[in-house]
Scaffold this motif. Structure first.
Motif, PDB file in Angstrom:
ATOM      1  N   VAL A   1       8.612  -8.142  15.570  1.00 37.54           N
ATOM      2  CA  VAL A   1       7.472  -7.858  14.689  1.00 37.54           C
ATOM      3  C   VAL A   1       8.048  -7.177  13.448  1.00 37.54           C
ATOM      4  O   VAL A   1       8.610  -6.082  13.532  1.00 37.54           O
ATOM      5  CB  VAL A   1       6.441  -6.947  15.366  1.00 37.54           C
ATOM      6  N   PRO A   2       7.934  -7.807  12.272  1.00 34.29           N
ATOM      7  CA  PRO A   2       8.652  -7.318  11.095  1.00 34.29           C
ATOM      8  C   PRO A   2       7.982  -6.121  10.415  1.00 34.29           C
ATOM      9  O   PRO A   2       6.784  -5.876  10.600  1.00 34.29           O
ATOM     10  CB  PRO A   2       8.640  -8.532  10.160  1.00 34.29           C
ATOM     11  N   ILE A   3       8.793  -5.431   9.631  1.00 34.15           N
ATOM     12  CA  ILE A   3       8.303  -4.332   8.791  1.00 34.15           C
ATOM     13  C   ILE A   3       8.078  -4.856   7.379  1.00 34.15           C
ATOM     14  O   ILE A   3       8.916  -5.574   6.825  1.00 34.15           O
ATOM     15  CB  ILE A   3       9.331  -3.182   8.748  1.00 34.15           C
ATOM     16  N   GLY A   4       6.945  -4.504   6.807  1.00 29.63           N
ATOM     17  CA  GLY A   4       6.659  -4.827   5.412  1.00 29.63           C
ATOM     18  C   GLY A   4       6.940  -3.631   4.522  1.00 29.63           C
ATOM     19  O   GLY A   4       7.161  -2.511   4.998  1.00 29.63           O
ATOM     20  N   PRO A   5       6.912  -3.808   3.219  1.00 36.83           N
ATOM     21  CA  PRO A   5       7.241  -2.722   2.289  1.00 36.83           C
ATOM     22  C   PRO A   5       6.148  -1.667   2.211  1.00 36.83           C
ATOM     23  O   PRO A   5       4.991  -1.913   2.576  1.00 36.83           O
ATOM     24  CB  PRO A   5       7.384  -3.457   0.955  1.00 36.83           C
ATOM     25  N   PHE A   6       6.515  -0.502   1.707  1.00 40.74           N
ATOM     26  CA  PHE A   6       5.521   0.523   1.409  1.00 40.74           C
ATOM     27  C   PHE A   6       4.682   0.060   0.223  1.00 40.74           C
ATOM     28  O   PHE A   6       5.207  -0.486  -0.750  1.00 40.74           O
ATOM     29  CB  PHE A   6       6.198   1.846   1.069  1.00 40.74           C
ATOM     30  N   ALA A   7       3.375   0.280   0.294  1.00 38.67           N
ATOM     31  CA  ALA A   7       2.484  -0.096  -0.804  1.00 38.67           C
ATOM     32  C   ALA A   7       1.281   0.835  -0.808  1.00 38.67           C
ATOM     33  O   ALA A   7       0.798   1.256   0.249  1.00 38.67           O
ATOM     34  CB  ALA A   7       2.025  -1.548  -0.656  1.00 38.67           C
ATOM     35  N   LEU A   8       0.805   1.159  -1.992  1.00 42.17           N
ATOM     36  CA  LEU A   8      -0.365   2.018  -2.118  1.00 42.17           C
ATOM     37  C   LEU A   8      -1.647   1.221  -1.905  1.00 42.17           C
ATOM     38  O   LEU A   8      -1.713   0.018  -2.185  1.00 42.17           O
ATOM     39  CB  LEU A   8      -0.385   2.682  -3.496  1.00 42.17           C
ATOM     40  N   ILE A   9      -2.676   1.918  -1.425  1.00 39.24           N
ATOM     41  CA  ILE A   9      -3.969   1.309  -1.164  1.00 39.24           C
ATOM     42  C   ILE A   9      -4.761   1.225  -2.466  1.00 39.24           C
ATOM     43  O   ILE A   9      -4.664   2.098  -3.324  1.00 39.24           O
ATOM     44  CB  ILE A   9      -4.756   2.147  -0.132  1.00 39.24           C
ATOM     45  N   GLY A  10      -5.574   0.176  -2.602  1.00 36.80           N
ATOM     46  CA  GLY A  10      -6.502   0.113  -3.717  1.00 36.80           C
ATOM     47  C   GLY A  10      -6.412  -1.143  -4.545  1.00 36.80           C
ATOM     48  O   GLY A  10      -7.394  -1.551  -5.162  1.00 36.80           O
ATOM     49  N   ASP A  11      -5.205  -1.757  -4.606  1.00 34.85           N
ATOM     50  CA  ASP A  11      -5.092  -3.024  -5.323  1.00 34.85           C
ATOM     51  C   ASP A  11      -4.488  -4.052  -4.380  1.00 34.85           C
ATOM     52  O   ASP A  11      -4.544  -3.890  -3.163  1.00 34.85           O
ATOM     53  CB  ASP A  11      -4.285  -2.856  -6.615  1.00 34.85           C
ATOM     54  N   ASP A  12      -3.872  -5.107  -4.937  1.00 35.14           N
ATOM     55  CA  ASP A  12      -3.355  -6.150  -4.064  1.00 35.14           C
ATOM     56  C   ASP A  12      -1.905  -5.922  -3.637  1.00 35.14           C
ATOM     57  O   ASP A  12      -1.273  -6.827  -3.081  1.00 35.14           O
ATOM     58  CB  ASP A  12      -3.497  -7.527  -4.726  1.00 35.14           C
TER      59      ASP A  12
ATOM     60  N   VAL B   1       2.079 -10.964   2.451  1.00 38.11           N
ATOM     61  CA  VAL B   1       2.441 -12.358   2.192  1.00 38.11           C
ATOM     62  C   VAL B   1       3.951 -12.527   2.085  1.00 38.11           C
ATOM     63  O   VAL B   1       4.530 -13.470   2.658  1.00 38.11           O
ATOM     64  CB  VAL B   1       1.736 -12.866   0.918  1.00 38.11           C
ATOM     65  N   GLU B   2       4.620 -11.624   1.382  1.00 42.03           N
ATOM     66  CA  GLU B   2       6.072 -11.715   1.245  1.00 42.03           C
ATOM     67  C   GLU B   2       6.766 -11.647   2.601  1.00 42.03           C
ATOM     68  O   GLU B   2       7.763 -12.335   2.843  1.00 42.03           O
ATOM     69  CB  GLU B   2       6.582 -10.571   0.355  1.00 42.03           C
ATOM     70  N   THR B   3       6.228 -10.839   3.498  1.00 43.31           N
ATOM     71  CA  THR B   3       6.863 -10.648   4.800  1.00 43.31           C
ATOM     72  C   THR B   3       6.556 -11.784   5.764  1.00 43.31           C
ATOM     73  O   THR B   3       7.429 -12.214   6.530  1.00 43.31           O
ATOM     74  CB  THR B   3       6.414  -9.308   5.418  1.00 43.31           C
ATOM     75  N   LEU B   4       5.322 -12.281   5.748  1.00 47.25           N
ATOM     76  CA  LEU B   4       4.898 -13.247   6.766  1.00 47.25           C
ATOM     77  C   LEU B   4       4.938 -14.699   6.319  1.00 47.25           C
ATOM     78  O   LEU B   4       4.799 -15.590   7.158  1.00 47.25           O
ATOM     79  CB  LEU B   4       3.478 -12.908   7.242  1.00 47.25           C
ATOM     80  N   ARG B   5       5.127 -14.951   5.024  1.00 42.36           N
ATOM     81  CA  ARG B   5       5.075 -16.334   4.536  1.00 42.36           C
ATOM     82  C   ARG B   5       6.031 -17.252   5.302  1.00 42.36           C
ATOM     83  O   ARG B   5       5.688 -18.386   5.643  1.00 42.36           O
ATOM     84  CB  ARG B   5       5.399 -16.390   3.038  1.00 42.36           C
ATOM     85  N   ASP B   6       7.229 -16.771   5.585  1.00 40.94           N
ATOM     86  CA  ASP B   6       8.232 -17.589   6.269  1.00 40.94           C
ATOM     87  C   ASP B   6       8.531 -17.065   7.674  1.00 40.94           C
ATOM     88  O   ASP B   6       9.599 -17.339   8.235  1.00 40.94           O
ATOM     89  CB  ASP B   6       9.519 -17.633   5.444  1.00 40.94           C
TER      90      ASP B   6
ATOM     91  N   THR C   1      -2.640  -8.092  10.735  1.00 42.22           N
ATOM     92  CA  THR C   1      -2.433  -9.333  11.467  1.00 42.22           C
ATOM     93  C   THR C   1      -3.229 -10.454  10.826  1.00 42.22           C
ATOM     94  O   THR C   1      -4.250 -10.221  10.167  1.00 42.22           O
ATOM     95  CB  THR C   1      -2.840  -9.196  12.946  1.00 42.22           C
ATOM     96  N   ILE C   2      -2.742 -11.677  11.031  1.00 45.59           N
ATOM     97  CA  ILE C   2      -3.378 -12.859  10.449  1.00 45.59           C
ATOM     98  C   ILE C   2      -3.567 -13.899  11.537  1.00 45.59           C
ATOM     99  O   ILE C   2      -2.942 -13.849  12.595  1.00 45.59           O
ATOM    100  CB  ILE C   2      -2.528 -13.443   9.296  1.00 45.59           C
ATOM    101  N   GLY C   3      -4.435 -14.880  11.256  1.00 41.99           N
ATOM    102  CA  GLY C   3      -4.652 -15.945  12.221  1.00 41.99           C
ATOM    103  C   GLY C   3      -5.442 -17.078  11.610  1.00 41.99           C
ATOM    104  O   GLY C   3      -5.914 -16.990  10.474  1.00 41.99           O
TER     105      GLY C   3
END
Length: 235
Positions: free
Chosen positions: A134-145, A152-157, A172-174
């Motif tokens: 189960v991968p780790i995604g980057p840190f990101a602030l809440i409020g925008d995209d 998307v960058e983490t799960l696209r591939d 999670t996505i489905g």
């Protein structure tokens, strides 16, 4: 289209009840959304249904769900949408095959996110469900995209339907919201189990070829398969 929006409101309201049921959220944290396809195929004109911001789970009804476009702008509803709406919308914009998104702060998965460490694939259940770590995604602030971009960058591939956004928690996505809720339940379960296993000592990795085999079997053979239509015999 109005009938489909109302149906989706009911589906999303019902699925929100699964989050506290499985112990994945506290208070008003967490959210479930589902895409509403506008037209013959998923596209930029689609809508999404999501919970309103800061409303307790006991108060959620189909009527309280809000409808937004894929810019995250409210188009129908009487309350402000979830603060994570921009992240959900970005996922739908950039992953057309995705029909559902879920975010929780489930304890064990979020603990791995706080460590910034992927959950290693050391269980056959993980190979089945996630096709690897189960991968780790980057840190990101809440409020925008920004969170959506990281998802998307983490799960696209990736074969994984779950990402642990660093210092934040699991998304999670489905193919629909129900599948994304299942992934949220499963990622918490494997995060808990692997954590406990590590308290006992070193974990044993599964060979990549075996992960591939387990994933293929679970995705394409496991469960009830649709019967193949064959011509009736003359005998």
């Amino acid at each position: 289209m109005l009938a489909e929006i109302e149906r989706t409101r009911a589906v999303v309201a019902t699925l929100h009840a699964e989050l506290p049921r499985w112990g994945l959220v506290v208070w008003t944290a967490g959210n479930v959304s589902q895409r509403v396809v506008v037209g013959s195929a998923p596209g930029p004109d689609d809508l999404l249904v999501i919970k309103p911001s800061g409303v307790t789970y006991d108060e959620l009804t189909p009527e309280s769900m809000v409808v937004c476009d894929l810019d995250g702008t409210l188009v129908d509803g009487t309350r402000a949408p979830s603060s994570d709406t921009a992240a959900h919308a970005y996922v739908y914009q950039h992953l057309p095959h995705i029909g559902g998104v879920v975010h929780t702060h489930s304890t064990y998965a979020t603990a791995w996110a706080a460590r910034g460490e992927p959950v290693p694939c050391v269980l056959t259940m993980m190979a089945d469900e996630f096709g690897g770590d189960v991968p780790i995604g980057p840190f990101a602030l809440i409020g925008d995209d920004s969170i959506g971009r990281g998802i998307v960058e983490t799960l696209r591939d990736s074969r994984s339907p779950a990402v642990l956004m660093r210092n934040h928690g699991p998304f999670t996505i489905g193919k629909d919201a129900k599948a994304a809720v299942k992934a949220a339940v499963m990622v918490e379960e494997v995060a808990r189990t692997v954590h406990i296993a590590r308290q006992l000592g070193d974990t044993v990795p599964i060979a990549p070829s075996d992960i591939d085999s387990l994933y293929a079997r679970y995705q394409h053979v496991y469960g009830q398969q649709q019967p193949t239509n064959t011509p009736e015999s003359d005998s």
